[in-house]
Write an enzyme that holds these catalytic residues in place. Structure first.
Site, short mmCIF file in Angstrom:
data_model
loop_
_atom_site.label_atom_id
_atom_site.label_comp_id
_atom_site.label_asym_id
_atom_site.label_seq_id
_atom_site.Cartn_x
_atom_site.Cartn_y
_atom_site.Cartn_z
N ASP A 157 -82.26 30.51 -115.35
CA ASP A 157 -81.40 30.13 -114.65
C ASP A 157 -81.89 29.58 -114.02
O ASP A 157 -83.10 29.47 -113.53
CB ASP A 157 -80.45 30.90 -114.21
CG ASP A 157 -79.63 29.88 -113.95
OD1 ASP A 157 -78.28 30.96 -113.28
OD2 ASP A 157 -78.91 28.93 -113.97
C1 GLC Z 1 -76.89 27.36 -111.56
C2 GLC Z 1 -75.81 28.83 -112.54
C3 GLC Z 1 -75.59 27.76 -113.34
C4 GLC Z 1 -76.00 26.78 -113.44
C5 GLC Z 1 -77.47 25.92 -113.48
C6 GLC Z 1 -77.14 24.84 -113.19
O1 GLC Z 1 -76.84 28.73 -110.20
O2 GLC Z 1 -75.86 29.83 -112.63
O3 GLC Z 1 -74.51 28.44 -114.29
O4 GLC Z 1 -75.34 26.22 -114.76
O5 GLC Z 1 -77.22 26.40 -112.17
O6 GLC Z 1 -76.79 23.97 -112.48
#
Ligand code: GLC
Length: 714
Positions: free
Chosen positions: A264
Site C-alpha cells: 500500500d
Molecule cells: C491508499 C489506500 C489504498 C489505495 C492506495 C492508492 O492509501 O490504502 O486502498 O488503493 O493508497 O491510492
C-alpha cells in the site's frame, strides 16, 4: 509472450532496470496537473533517470498525460518495456455508483459486476489499465472510516460482490481495451484495526482469519484477480508488508495466488515506524523478502538494490520473480503490442457519463437503499406537497469517499430528483451539517406546518468516512436530531433520508421519524433514486450488509457471533450472571440482513431438502408477496452447526436469493447450499468437513424467524 520469453527478457535487464519495474510512483512526480494525494507525501530521493525506470504509475491522470508519459517511457526504455497506469476506481470512474457498503446491501452481485464493467469501460478509455479494487475486508467496527469501501460484515457477501467486481473489471480477456486488471485489497484483516482507528494493529486469531477474513480473497483470486494489495497494518504483531507467512505461505500456497503483490501507499518505509526496520534500506529488503513485488509510492528497493545483492545474491531471485510477474501482467494487458492500449478519446467522449452508464448507476442506487422505518407514510403520493430541508437537501456531495475521478457537479441532488420526477416540492431549506440555528429550526417548522409533511435529507459529511475518516461516536450531529424531534413534536409527517458512509446510532431520531430511508452515498444518480423510492416508483429492496449498533458502546456487534456459555436469550430467569449489558440490549438497533419494503413477504419451506452426491443441498423455499405492491424479496438462508469441534457462530449466511414478485404472487424455488459450507477451519486440524446436524433457518433478515428445519450432512 509466454513465460519463457518473459524470463529471457528479464535476463537481459540490468539490476537497476529490474528494481525500476518493482517501483510504482505517484503521477504527480510526472508533472500531471490535478493529480490527487491518496497517501502521505514523501521525498523520493532518486534521480530523473531513475524515476523513468519505474514500471508503473498510480493516481489521477488524463489521457493526454498518459500518452505523453508512455511515449517518453518507450523512448527511454532500452528494452521497450511499457509503463503500467493504475488508479483507485472503487465504485465507478466518472459515473459514480453507490459506495461498496451500499452495493452490498442490494444483495444483488450482478449489479456490482455491471458497475465494475461500466467503470472499466470508462476508466480504460481514459487510459488506465488497472484499478485498486475490489476491497473485500470483512468489517465489524463502524467507527472505522473504510467500512464504506467494504461489502460489510459477512464473508459471503464480500466474496460474492468482490468476485463479481473482478469479473466486471477484467471481462473475458484482459487484452480487450475496455477492461481493467483488478487488485483485491487489503490483505489481510485491515477491517479489524484496534478501536476502529485506521492503520492500528490488528490481532486476529488464525481461526478467525481462516474462517472469516481470508475467504473473500480466495473468491476474488478464484475469479482471476491479477493483483493483491498488502494491508498497511500489523497483523498479530507482524506488518502485512513484511509478513512472509501472510504473503507467501497463506496467499501463494494456501490461496494459490500467482499474480502480483503490491504494497500500500508508502507502507514499505513505514516498516521503520512499525519498528521492524532500522532504515529505508532494511525496510525495502524486508518487504522484498516477505513477497512484496511492487513498492507503491516510494523507492526504497530502487535506491538500495545494489547493496542488497552485494550482501546477499539470492535476493536477486526474488527480484526476478517480481519482475516476471509484472511483465506477465503487462503482457496480459497487451501493452507490449499496444502501449496506449485503452486510450481512446473518441470512446472516452462516448462512454463517460453516458445515459446507459447513468441508468446502471441509478439501478444500483435503487437497490442499495435500505428502508429502515416506515409507519405507512411512504410511498408519498406525487401530488402531496412537501418541504425538503437538511444538509443534503440540494447538495451534490453525495458521491462518497473514493470517487477520485467523479464529478460532483454531475451528481443529481435530492431537490433536483424530486422536482425532476414531478414531486410537489413547496420549498427547499438547505441547512448546515452540524450547525442549525434556533431561527433555522423555527423557519423549517413554520414551512412544514403549511404542508404537514417534511422530507429531511440528513447525514454525515463525506470526509467523516473513507480512509482515515474514523469516529469514536457514530451519531448524527445533534442539531440534525433536534430538527427531527421538533418537526415530530409539531405534528409534521417526517421522512428522513440518510447520506452516510457507515452504520450510525439512530436512536436519537428513531422515535420521531415516520420513515427512515438509508441512501448511503448513492453516487451520481442519488437524487433521482431518492425521488423514485420516496414516491414508490421503485419499491425499496436493500437489506443491511452491516449491523447498525445500539450506540458505539455496543461495538463490535455483528450477526454471526458465538453463543457463549451464558447466552442471555437462554437464561431469561437468571437476573445477572449471563452475557449482557446492564444498560442496553445485546441486539443491534437494526440487524444484518434487515430491510423493509412497501409490501410484505411470507417465506416458508415447500418440501424436503434434496441432497446431491457431491454434498450440494437444494432447499425448497416458497415466497409470497402478501402485500399490495410489487417488490423484490431477499430470501436469506442461515445455518448453524449443532455441536462442532469449536464454538461456532450461532448462524452464518449460507445462501440468499433476490426475487421480484407482483402483489399476491407466490413462487417456489430451490436455493443451493454448496458443499464447501460443511467445511470449517479447526485449530490444529485445518480445513475439516463437519458432518452431522445443521439447523437451516430462513427469513428476510438475520433474525431468520420465518422457518427452520434440521439437515443431516453425511
Ligand atoms: C491508499 C489506500 C489504498 C489505495 C492506495 C492508492 O492509501 O490504502 O486502498 O488503493 O493508497 O491510492
Amino acid at each position: 509472450m509466454d513465460r519463457n520469453q518473459i524470463k529471457l527478457l528479464v535476463r537481459q535487464m540490468t539490476l537497476k532496470e529490474k528494481a525500476g519495474q518493482v517501483t510504482q510512483l505517484p503521477s504527480r512526480y510526472f508533472q500531471v496537473e490535478g493529480s490527487q494525494l491518496t497517501g502521505t507525501e514523501s521525498k523520493l530521493g532518486i534521480t530523473e533517470e531513475e524515476k523513468w525506470l519505474s514500471g508503473s504509475i498510480l493516481g489521477k491522470m488524463d489521457a493526454k498525460s498518459m500518452r505523453r508519459i508512455q511515449a517518453e517511457t518507450m523512448r527511454r526504455s532500452r528494452l521497450k518495456i511499457p509503463m503500467l497506469f493504475m488508479t483507485d476506481i472503487i465504485h465507478g470512474y466518472q459515473t459514480i455508483f453507490p459506495v461498496p457498503l451500499a452495493l452490498g446491501c442490494s444483495f444483488n452481485p450482478k449489479l456490482a459486476e455491471k458497475s465494475a464493467a461500466v467503470a472499466a469501460r470508462e476508466g480504460s478509455s481514459a487510459g488506465y489499465q488497472a484499478t485498486f479494487s475490489p476491497m473485500v475486508d470483512v468489517v465489524r467496527d463502524p467507527r472505522w472510516g473504510r467500512v464504506m469501501e467494504s461489502f460489510g460484515e459477512d464473508k459471503r457477501l464480500n466474496a460474492d460482490f468482490g468476485s463479481a467486481m473482478v469479473r466486471g473489471y477484467q471481462g473475458e480477456n484482459l487484452k480487450e481495451p475496455q477492461t481493467l486488471a483488478a487488485c483485491v485489497k487489503h490483505f489481510a484483516a485491515y477491517g479489524a484495526v484496534q478501536g476502529g482507528r485506521d492503520y492500528n494493529g490488528a490481532d486476529v486469531s488464525e481461526y478467525l482469519l481462516r474462517n472469516q477474513y481470508f475467504p473473500p480473497f480466495q473468491a476474488c483470486i478464484a475469479a482471476g484477480a491479477k493483483l493483491v494489495m498488502a494491508a498497511f497494518q500489523a497483523l498479530n504483531g507482524v506488518p502485512a508488508t513484511a509478513n512472509r507467512w501472510l504473503l507467501e505461505d497463506v496467499l501463494r500456497t494456501d490461496l494459490e495466488f500467482n499474480g502480483t503483490v503490491i504494497s500500500d501507499w508508502g507502507a514499505v518505509p513505514e516498516l521503520i515506524r512499525h519498528g521492524v526496520a532500522e532504515d529505508e534500506a532494511e525496510a525495502g529488503e524486508e518487504a522484498l523478502r516477505a513477497g512484496i513485488q511492487i513498492e507503491m509510492a516510494t523507492a526504497a528497493i530502487l535506491k538500495n538494490i545494489e547493496q542488497y545483492v552485494k550482501l546477499n545474491s539470492e535476493i536477486e531471485g526474488l527480484l526476478d520473480q517480481a519482475v516476471e510477474s509484472i511483465l506477465l501482467l503487462k503482457d496480459e494487458l497487451g501493452l507490449f503490442e499496444n502501449p496506449d492500449r485503452g486510450v481512446n478519446p473518441a470512446r472516452e467522449r462516448k462512454e463517460l457519463l453516458s445515459r446507459e452508464n447513468k441508468e446502471a448507476a441509478l439501478e444500483a442506487a435503487w437497490e442499495s437503499a435500505v428502508l429502515l422505518e416506515n409507519n405507512g407514510i411512504l410511498p408519498l403520493p406525487l401530488e402531496k406537497p412537501v418541504i425538503l430541508a437538511g444538509p443534503y437537501a440540494q447538495s451534490r456531495k453525495i458521491l462518497g469517499p473514493w470517487s477520485v475521478d467523479g464529478i460532483t457537479e454531475e451528481a443529481v441532488s435530492v431537490a433536483e430528483g424530486i422536482r425532476g420526477r414531478g414531486g410537489n416540492l413547496s420549498c427547499v431549506i438547505p441547512l448546515g451539517m452540524e450547525e442549525i440555528s434556533e431561527e433555522e429550526i423555527k423557519k423549517t417548522v413554520r414551512a412544514a406546518k403549511q404542508t404537514k409533511m417534511a422530507v429531511l435529507a440528513l447525514g454525515e459529511p463525506e470526509a467523516w468516512s473513507g480512509e482515515a475518516g474514523c469516529r469514536s461516536e457514530i451519531i448524527l450531529p445533534a442539531a440534525q436530531c433536534r430538527l427531527v424531534k421538533e418537526l415530530h413534536e409539531n405534528g409534521i409527517g417526517t421522512i428522513v433520508l440518510l447520506f452516510n458512509g457507515r452504520p450510525l446510532d439512530l436512536r436519537p431520531i428513531q422515535p420521531y421519524a415516520d420513515a427512515i430511508l438509508e441512501m448511503w452515498f448513492p453516487g451520481t444518480e442519488g437524487g433521482n433514486a431518492a425521488a423514485d423510492l420516496l414516491y414508490g416508483t421503485v419499491n425499496p429492496s436493500g437489506h443491511l450488509a452491516m449491523s447498525f449498533p445500539y450506540g458505539s458502546g455496543q461495538i463490535p456487534v455483528f450477526y454471526n457471533m458465538g453463543s457463549t456459555g451464558r447466552p442471555k436469550e437462554l437464561l431469561e430467569e437468571e437476573p445477572r450472571y449471563k452475557s449482557q449489558y446492564l444498560d442496553i440490549p445485546n441486539t443491534p438497533l437494526y440487524p444484518f440482513g434487515y430491510g423493509l419494503s412497501y409490501t410484505t413477504f411470507e417465506i416458508s419451506f415447500c418440501g424436503e431438502i434434496r441432497r446431491k452426491q457431491d454434498g450440494t443441498c437444494l432447499v425448497p423455499v416458497k415466497v409470497t408477496n402478501t402485500g399490495k405492491a410489487a417488490g423484490k424479496a431477499v430470501v436469506q438462508i442461515y445455518m448453524r452447526k449443532i455441536r462442532s469441534k469449536t464454538a461456532r457462530p450461532v448462524k452464518e449466511l449460507a445462501a440468499y436469493r433476490k426475487v421480484m414478485l407482483q402483489a399476491g404472487e407466490s413462487i417456489c424455488m430451490e436455493i443451493t447450499l454448496e458443499p464447501a459450507l460443511w467445511n470449517y477451519w479447526i485449530p490444529n486440524l485445518g480445513w475439516t468437513k463437519e458432518p452431522g446436524l445443521y439447523r437451516i433457518m430462513i427469513g428476510t433478515d438475520s433474525r431468520c424467524s420465518e422457518a427452520c428445519c434440521d439437515l443431516i450432512v453425511e
